[in-house]
Design a protein around this motif. Structure first.
Motif, PDB file in Angstrom:
ATOM      1  N   LEU A 185      30.140 -37.167 -19.765  1.00  0.00           N
ATOM      2  CA  LEU A 185      29.928 -37.898 -18.218  1.00  0.00           C
ATOM      3  C   LEU A 185      31.411 -38.541 -18.036  1.00  0.00           C
ATOM      4  CD1 LEU A 185      28.639 -38.899 -16.027  1.00  0.00           C
ATOM      5  CD2 LEU A 185      27.467 -40.502 -17.113  1.00  0.00           C
ATOM      6  N   VAL A 186      32.143 -39.193 -19.048  1.00  0.00           N
ATOM      7  CA  VAL A 186      33.206 -39.889 -18.680  1.00  0.00           C
ATOM      8  C   VAL A 186      34.302 -38.855 -18.273  1.00  0.00           C
ATOM      9  CG1 VAL A 186      35.420 -41.146 -19.660  1.00  0.00           C
ATOM     10  CG2 VAL A 186      32.952 -41.782 -20.220  1.00  0.00           C
ATOM     11  N   THR A 228      24.331 -46.500 -21.628  1.00  0.00           N
ATOM     12  CA  THR A 228      23.798 -45.169 -21.348  1.00  0.00           C
ATOM     13  C   THR A 228      24.403 -44.429 -20.297  1.00  0.00           C
ATOM     14  OG1 THR A 228      21.945 -46.042 -19.529  1.00  0.00           O
ATOM     15  CG2 THR A 228      21.476 -46.280 -21.869  1.00  0.00           C
ATOM     16  N   ARG A 229      24.030 -43.123 -20.208  1.00  0.00           N
ATOM     17  CA  ARG A 229      24.481 -42.143 -19.215  1.00  0.00           C
ATOM     18  C   ARG A 229      24.002 -42.518 -17.743  1.00  0.00           C
ATOM     19  NH1 ARG A 229      24.313 -35.864 -20.925  1.00  0.00           N
ATOM     20  NH2 ARG A 229      25.298 -36.009 -22.857  1.00  0.00           N
ATOM     21  N   GLU A 230      22.677 -43.258 -17.703  1.00  0.00           N
ATOM     22  CA  GLU A 230      22.011 -43.494 -16.281  1.00  0.00           C
ATOM     23  C   GLU A 230      22.832 -44.854 -15.927  1.00  0.00           C
ATOM     24  OE1 GLU A 230      20.417 -42.706 -19.244  1.00  0.00           O
ATOM     25  OE2 GLU A 230      19.780 -40.627 -18.527  1.00  0.00           O
ATOM     26  N   ASP A 255      27.892 -38.994 -27.092  1.00  0.00           N
ATOM     27  CA  ASP A 255      26.961 -38.571 -25.979  1.00  0.00           C
ATOM     28  C   ASP A 255      27.518 -38.924 -24.555  1.00  0.00           C
ATOM     29  OD1 ASP A 255      26.352 -41.228 -26.438  1.00  0.00           O
ATOM     30  OD2 ASP A 255      24.208 -40.914 -26.062  1.00  0.00           O
ATOM     31  N   LEU A 256      28.209 -40.156 -24.556  1.00  0.00           N
ATOM     32  CA  LEU A 256      28.696 -40.219 -23.373  1.00  0.00           C
ATOM     33  C   LEU A 256      29.913 -39.697 -22.832  1.00  0.00           C
ATOM     34  CD1 LEU A 256      27.505 -42.748 -21.609  1.00  0.00           C
ATOM     35  CD2 LEU A 256      29.247 -44.051 -22.265  1.00  0.00           C
ATOM     36  N   LEU A 266      26.103 -45.792 -16.522  1.00  0.00           N
ATOM     37  CA  LEU A 266      27.365 -45.515 -16.448  1.00  0.00           C
ATOM     38  C   LEU A 266      27.392 -44.582 -14.993  1.00  0.00           C
ATOM     39  CD1 LEU A 266      30.336 -45.884 -17.184  1.00  0.00           C
ATOM     40  CD2 LEU A 266      29.963 -43.329 -18.340  1.00  0.00           C
ATOM     41  N   ARG A 267      26.702 -43.663 -14.895  1.00  0.00           N
ATOM     42  CA  ARG A 267      26.594 -43.091 -13.438  1.00  0.00           C
ATOM     43  C   ARG A 267      26.182 -43.833 -12.421  1.00  0.00           C
ATOM     44  NH1 ARG A 267      26.198 -37.564 -12.586  1.00  0.00           N
ATOM     45  NH2 ARG A 267      25.770 -37.124 -14.847  1.00  0.00           N
TER      46      ARG A 267
END
Length: 235
Positions: A219-220, A193-195, A215-216, A197-198
């Motif tokens: 952020l990548v 998830t984004r959360e 969707d990732l 990974l961040r």
């Protein structure tokens, strides 16, 4: 990672009956002192790397050369230390370098640990140099020639070479956030998830390719502070 610092005496690879040297990984011509020492060579083909004395580089340019990965001119004045192939060296080794010697890197060199100063007279790179960002000022000050790329990387980064897939469980098991250096092909699994990974990846240095769920991808892209590769969405 093998350390292939050269220790043997340079020697010649004999050409075939037509004066052609071909299909060898590395051709070491440092034995040559005068142009006549290379007179028996008419052509060089399908060779990964050619080492030639600096003052004879013009002679080599006059030959028929094709499908050669790189030509590295080696200085003849003073002491020269060569790192050939893939080598891993420490910051302490750089600091202890002979101030009268030239360090020639032909291939890939990975420098680990802190680099506060470089003892060598100068550094010449024909390939790729990977070093910690903390040593950028010290190394750049001695970098006299660069035919390739140099990369200054975050400290304590996790490096991926080859093909690898990172999923939710891998990230959750990390005790602390890390930086990623991607030199091969890295795939983020669909369960990331984004959360997550961040919270677990501080930055990415990309020299290969990354595949991630659509969707990732944004952020990548944000996390990738240095990019010499591709970021693609998983199909």
């Amino acid at each position: 990672m093998a350390n292939e610092e050269e220790t043997t005496e340079p020697g010649a690879v004999e050409p075939d009956a037509f004066g052609v040297i071909h299909d060898v990984g590395m051709l070491d011509l440092r034995y040559a002192k005068v142009p006549e020492d290379l007179a028996h060579i008419r052509a060089i083909r399908d060779v990964g790397l050619v080492l030639v004395p600096e003052h004879l580089a013009g002679v080599l340019a006059g030959l028929s050369i094709s499908d050669v990965g790189g030509v590295v001119p080696i200085p003849q004045d003073g002491e020269v230390k060569c790192l050939i192939g893939q080598a891993r060296i420490t910051g302490a080794m750089l600091e202890a370098g002979n101030p009268e010697a030239i360090l020639v890197i032909a291939g890939q060199a990975f420098i680990t640990g802190d680099v506060k100063r470089v003892g060598y007279k100068e550094i010449r790179v024909f390939g790729q140099l990977f070093a910690p960002r903390s040593g950028e000022a010290a190394i750049s000050a001695k970098l006299a020639q660069l035919n390739g790329q140099n990369f200054f990387l975050p400290s304590d980064a996790r490096t991926f070479m080859g093909e690898e897939t990172v999923g939710k469980e891998f990230l959750e098991l990390l005790e602390a956030p890390i930086a990623l250096v991607v030199m091969g092909s890295l795939t983020f699994g669909s369960d990331v998830t984004r959360e997550l990974l961040r919270s677990k990846v501080t930055e990415i240095v990309l020299m290969g390719s990354i595949q991630a769920p659509a969707d990732l991808v944004p952020l990548v892209q944000v996390l990738t502070k240095e990019k010499m590769g591709q970021i693609n969405a998983l199909e």
